[in-house]
Enzyme design. Structure first.
Site, PDB file in Angstrom:
ATOM      1  CB  SER A 153     -31.628 -31.217   8.096  1.00 16.85           C
ATOM      2  OG  SER A 153     -32.318 -30.264   7.324  1.00 16.85           O
ATOM      3  CB  SER A 154     -29.837 -28.981   3.415  1.00 16.50           C
ATOM      4  OG  SER A 154     -31.236 -28.748   3.359  1.00 16.50           O
ATOM      5  CB  CYS A 155     -32.280 -26.561   7.846  1.00 16.33           C
ATOM      6  SG  CYS A 155     -32.346 -27.657   9.274  1.00 16.33           S
ATOM      7  CE1 TYR A 195     -35.399 -31.653  12.253  1.00 15.23           C
ATOM      8  CE2 TYR A 195     -34.484 -30.413  10.425  1.00 15.23           C
ATOM      9  CZ  TYR A 195     -34.851 -31.619  10.982  1.00 15.23           C
ATOM     10  OH  TYR A 195     -34.665 -32.787  10.285  1.00 15.23           O
ATOM     11  CE  LYS A 216     -32.252 -33.797  12.339  1.00 11.54           C
ATOM     12  NZ  LYS A 216     -32.164 -35.262  12.544  1.00 11.54           N
ATOM     13  CG  HIS A 227     -40.700 -31.375   4.474  1.00  9.81           C
ATOM     14  ND1 HIS A 227     -40.643 -32.529   5.224  1.00  9.81           N
ATOM     15  CD2 HIS A 227     -39.906 -30.479   5.124  1.00  9.81           C
ATOM     16  CE1 HIS A 227     -39.849 -32.348   6.266  1.00  9.81           C
ATOM     17  NE2 HIS A 227     -39.389 -31.121   6.232  1.00  9.81           N
TER      18      HIS A 227
END
Length: 362
Positions: free
Chosen positions: A108-110, A137, A141, A180
């Site tokens: 994920s980009s997070c 989260y 990842k 989202h």
């Protein structure tokens, strides 16, 4: 005679996993193995090990994950970090023990710092503080990326990681308690449009299909927030104002899930010399983005246009914005020969059509 490799798509009922499955089927892949959560709990180590011992897949797409928006990440941080860590550890260890040489992990980009330089390159990983609203989260990842790299370094495996930007499209989650940003907008604008028409029957059907309508949304569309919605419910306001979280100023990039599936299969099928030449042993992940971003306010206006909502849009500035900007630097993937093909307006029209098709089948 060439034997077709057996492919395990973990999380095939999720938005990304189902898109990967569709993409593989379009490519003519017939030897694909799937398991629902009821059939195989990926947080159960013994069950995962038994599955790999029995099925012996050759390739694994690890798309299974617990996901959600800002509200869900804030409300359930323990579940987000625990569930995602367990899935990653169990699947990768069982794959390794059963000789699976190639695996693709979806991140994920997070994973990038809250204030990472824009656009965010792969090199930004672990260079700063994460966004607090989804830190558990993100840490899970990041651990998945490092698991892949560790199996590669110690055992010579070929486990790859792709980091998508914000995804949307068929199979999205429209439950307003944990969706989202784009699916939440689609549903809010759709409900407001129905309220403006006093179409209570369609609002009842929407709740049946997409999940309970929270009290604040009931209030927004002119319904009693504390009463069940029935065909006898009275809509008291036919000029609803759709209120969204935050200021509307953060910028976000959005990628259609079918483009993401295409990128996953592309990266999985790169030959190893090409992949290795574009990554590093301890910086092996590849960003997948559309290449452009826009403000949340602009995104809301575009969604409203697609849905056909013409009322007022407001922003609740007491709610968190999240990261100010999240634009991915996808130049590494572009150099490898892949780019997105579905623009945002076209993708939103497809997403809303899919949303409506679920209602038409009721």
């Amino acid at each position: 005679m060439t034997i077709e490799p057996k492919i395990f798509v973990a999380g095939h009922r999720g938005m990304v996993g189902s898109a990967v499955l569709r993409h593989l089927e379009r490519r003519g892949c017939r030897n694909v193995v799937t398991r629902s959560h009821r059939e195989l709990d990926l947080t159960n180590q013994a069950a995962v090990r038994a599955f790999f011992d029995s099925e012996k897949p050759d390739l694994v797409y690890l798309a299974a994950a617990k996901v959600g928006g800002i509200h869900a990440n804030n409300a359930y941080p323990a579940e987000f970090i625990y569930t995602n860590l367990m899935i990653e550890v169990n699947v990768m260890q069982a794959a390794h023990q059963n000789g699976v040489q190639k695996l693709l992990f979806l991140g994920s980009s997070c994973i990038y710092p809250r204030l990472a330089p824009q656009p965010m390159s792969e090199e930004a990983l672990l260079t700063g503080t994460l966004e607090a609203t989804n830190e558990p989260y993100a840490i899970a990842k990041i651990a998945g990326i490092k698991l892949c790299e560790s199996y590669n370094r110690q055992y010579g495996r070929d486990y790859r990681s792709v980091m998508p930007t914000n995804l949307y499209g068929p199979g999205d989650n429209y439950d307003l308690s944990n969706s989202h940003v784009l699916p939440a907008m689609i549903r809010k604008f759709h409900l407001a449009k129905l309220a403006a028409r006093r179409d209570i029957d369609s609002i009842v059907a929407d709740e049946t299909i997409h999940g309970a309508i929270p009290c604040d949304i009931k209030t927004m569309i002119g319904l009693d927030p504390y009463a069940p919605i029935t065909r006898d419910s009275a809509i008291t306001d036919t000029s609803p104002v759709v209120t969204l979280w935050g200021t509307g100023t953060p910028y976000r990039e959005f990628l259609h899930v079918d483009d993401m599936a295409s990128a996953c299969v592309f990266v999985m099928n790169l030959d190893k010399p090409t992949y290795d030449a574009n990554t590093q042993p301890m910086l092996s992940h590849i960003n997948v983005g559309f290449g452009e971003d826009l403000s949340i306010r602009a995104a809301a206006e575009l969604v409203a246009q697609v849905v056909g909502y013409s009322g007022e849009i407001a922003f609740d500035t007491s709610k968190p914005d999240g990261t100010p900007r999240k634009l991915m630097d996808s130049s590494r993937l572009a150099r490898l020969g892949w780019k997105a093909g579905i623009d945002l307006k076209q993708g939103l029209e497809q997403a809303y059509s899919n949303y409506l098709s679920k209602e038409s089948r009721r």
